[in-house]
Design a protein around this motif. Structure first.
Motif, short mmCIF file in Angstrom:
data_model
loop_
_atom_site.label_atom_id
_atom_site.label_comp_id
_atom_site.label_asym_id
_atom_site.label_seq_id
_atom_site.Cartn_x
_atom_site.Cartn_y
_atom_site.Cartn_z
N ALA A 274 0.81 -1.21 0.00
CA ALA A 274 0.00 0.00 0.00
C ALA A 274 0.85 1.27 0.00
O ALA A 274 0.39 2.32 -0.45
CB ALA A 274 -0.94 0.00 1.20
N ALA A 275 2.09 1.18 0.50
CA ALA A 275 2.94 2.37 0.61
C ALA A 275 3.76 2.64 -0.65
O ALA A 275 4.41 3.68 -0.74
CB ALA A 275 3.88 2.22 1.81
N LEU A 276 3.73 1.74 -1.63
CA LEU A 276 4.60 1.89 -2.79
C LEU A 276 4.11 2.98 -3.73
O LEU A 276 2.91 3.21 -3.90
CB LEU A 276 4.69 0.57 -3.57
CG LEU A 276 5.32 -0.61 -2.83
CD1 LEU A 276 5.40 -1.81 -3.75
CD2 LEU A 276 6.71 -0.24 -2.31
N GLU A 277 5.08 3.65 -4.35
CA GLU A 277 4.80 4.68 -5.35
C GLU A 277 5.72 4.46 -6.55
O GLU A 277 6.85 3.97 -6.39
CB GLU A 277 5.02 6.08 -4.78
CG GLU A 277 4.11 6.45 -3.63
CD GLU A 277 4.39 7.84 -3.12
OE1 GLU A 277 5.37 8.47 -3.59
OE2 GLU A 277 3.64 8.31 -2.25
N PRO A 278 5.26 4.81 -7.76
CA PRO A 278 6.14 4.72 -8.93
C PRO A 278 7.44 5.49 -8.69
O PRO A 278 7.42 6.60 -8.15
CB PRO A 278 5.30 5.35 -10.04
CG PRO A 278 3.88 5.14 -9.61
CD PRO A 278 3.90 5.28 -8.12
N GLY A 279 8.55 4.87 -9.05
CA GLY A 279 9.85 5.49 -8.83
C GLY A 279 10.59 4.93 -7.64
O GLY A 279 11.80 5.15 -7.50
N ASP A 280 9.90 4.19 -6.75
CA ASP A 280 10.58 3.57 -5.61
C ASP A 280 11.59 2.54 -6.10
O ASP A 280 11.30 1.78 -7.05
CB ASP A 280 9.58 2.89 -4.68
CG ASP A 280 8.75 3.88 -3.88
OD1 ASP A 280 9.17 5.05 -3.81
OD2 ASP A 280 7.71 3.48 -3.33
N ARG A 281 12.74 2.48 -5.44
CA ARG A 281 13.80 1.56 -5.85
C ARG A 281 14.49 0.99 -4.62
O ARG A 281 14.53 1.62 -3.58
CB ARG A 281 14.82 2.31 -6.72
CG ARG A 281 14.23 2.80 -8.01
CD ARG A 281 15.09 3.86 -8.69
NE ARG A 281 14.98 5.16 -8.03
CZ ARG A 281 15.52 6.28 -8.51
NH1 ARG A 281 16.21 6.25 -9.63
NH2 ARG A 281 15.38 7.43 -7.88
N GLY A 282 15.02 -0.22 -4.75
CA GLY A 282 15.68 -0.86 -3.62
C GLY A 282 14.70 -1.25 -2.53
O GLY A 282 15.03 -1.20 -1.34
#
Length: 422
Positions: free
Chosen positions: A165-173
């Motif tokens: 639920a906390a993920l957003e486009p651009g998140d990495r690692g």
């Protein structure tokens, strides 16, 4: 104008080595920076003819902007992701993630292996700054000096552990603990020819999201629970999508996850404010059925709706008959357009395409099909589940479930009043 010509013009204007400029330009363009923007970035980097001799200023993270060319910053490494990209025709491994100090956080891409780990505090001297999706991002390259420092405190979590639920486009690692609730193997035309991948849906206690495993690992299979370390997130059809690269580590979980069989229940307002959400559920009344519903025609090539025998992409076509509903759902907090495919439209219409064509022929008017659907659904309350996308044209919910609501209206009204009271 070719990239070589752009590099030659820049080198001449700035008074620097053409090959150095060309390498920087190819670097930026390969990483999806538009040519004009890349040239402006290099002009800032080399000082518009000053030869790039000026010392980069020391900056707090919050003060770094896309107007900066090079900066020196001391920050803590929050996340480190590893990914392979195609650069100048060759594969190159990059590291990427986020850095932070006590003023803010910023994304970075490291083109060299500086040995970064989450939790390290570093000073990055002469780090380049570029614009990425409207925000500044640090580029750590061969001209960047990285020194490891004593630990600093930052108001951000260190490490990539997250829930869906906390993920957003651009998140990495990012690190996740998930269950594979849907999975299929596909063959696509990749950059090296035909490539086998896996795609489907991941779930945890917080949400569900689509995923792609670019390595088609055998252990990524429906029903498997696993820990994924070092994934990155892209946007797919308006929602975050989890991507497993060749560097993603996959290990089995020794516990079960409490996965819900229902979508994430939200008000329309809250759902729309997310900017796009996967597998959400709203309850509201159908207040209207929009034009373009009922018996429609689609292009046989691309599947787009055909208007007056014209496809926007393929011109004159012989459209194929289909059914669709675009229903406006209102729950008192906002409205969303629920888009029903042919299967779900058949359910609310009470017939298939052939039935709809027969009704239209008898009335000599295709609109009677949409009118029949309006009579059945408008004014009634529905539980609507699907995938939400939000753009300049509004909010659309691609429907996976569309059922008459069994919720007690009074209970929901009390809940809404309680929310407003807060």
């Amino acid at each position: 104008m070719s990239l070589d010509d752009h590099a030659e013009d820049l080198a001449s204007d700035l008074g620097v080595d053409k090959q150095e400029v060309k390498a920087d330009l190819e670097n930026l363009v390969e990483y999806s920076v538009p040519v004009d923007e890349a040239k402006q970035s290099l002009r800032r980097k080399y000082g518009d003819g000053g030869g790039g001799s000026s010392e980069p200023s020391r900056a707090d993270v919050a003060d770094i902007s896309t107007e900066d060319s090079n900066v020196t910053v001391t920050a803590k490494v929050l996340t480190v992701g590893t990914r392979s990209i195609r650069y100048q025709g060759n594969e190159q491994v990059i590291r990427e993630g986020e850095l932070a100090d006590d003023t803010g956080k910023i994304s970075y891409t490291a083109w060299e292996d500086f040995g970064l780990s989450a939790g390290d505090t570093i000073t990055a001297g002469n780090a380049g700054v570029r614009e990425w999706e409207g925000e500044p991002e640090l580029n750590l390259g061969e001209s960047t000096n990285v020194a490891f420092e004593d630990d600093i405190e930052v108001p951000y979590p260190v490490g990539g552990d997250s829930d869906l639920a906390a993920l957003e486009p651009g998140d990495r690692g990012i690190d996740l603990e998930v269950e594979v609730v849907d999975c299929e193997t596909k063959t696509i035309d990749g950059r090296d020819g035909e490539t086998e991948i896996k795609s489907g849906v991941l779930a945890d206690e917080s949400a569900r999201l689509p995923f792609t495993d670019w390595e088609a690992r055998p252990e990524v299979a429906e029903g498997a629970t696993m820990r994924l370390e070092d994934v990155y997130v892209r946007e797919f059809r308006g929602v975050p999508s989890v991507n497993l690269s060749e560097f993603t580590e996959v290990s089995p979980l020794d516990r079960e996850l409490a996965i819900s069989d229902t979508g994430t229940r939200m008000t329309v307002r809250d759902a729309v404010e997310t900017g796009g959400a996967y597998d959400v559920e709203v309850v509201g009344s159908v207040v209207a059925v929009r034009d373009g519903s009922g018996l429609i025609e689609r292009c046989p090539e691309c599947g787009r709706v055909v208007q007056n025998g014209q496809c926007r992409s393929h011109g004159d076509v012989d459209g194929q008959d289909d059914l669709r509903v675009k229903a406006i759902i209102d729950d008192g907090t906002g409205t969303v357009t629920a888009v029903l495919d042919d299967e779900r439209t058949e359910e609310v219409y009470g017939g298939d395409v052939e039935d709809a064509k027969a009704q239209a022929r008898e009335a000599m008017d295709k609109e009677v099909v949409a009118d029949s659907i309006r009579d059945r659904v408008v004014g009634h309350e529905y539980r609507v589940r699907g995938n939400l996308s939000v753009d300049d044209y509004g909010a659309n919910l691609e429907v996976t479930e569309f059922e008459r609501s069994e919720d007690a209206p009074a209970d929901r009204a009390d809940a809404l009043l309680a929310e407003v009271a807060e």
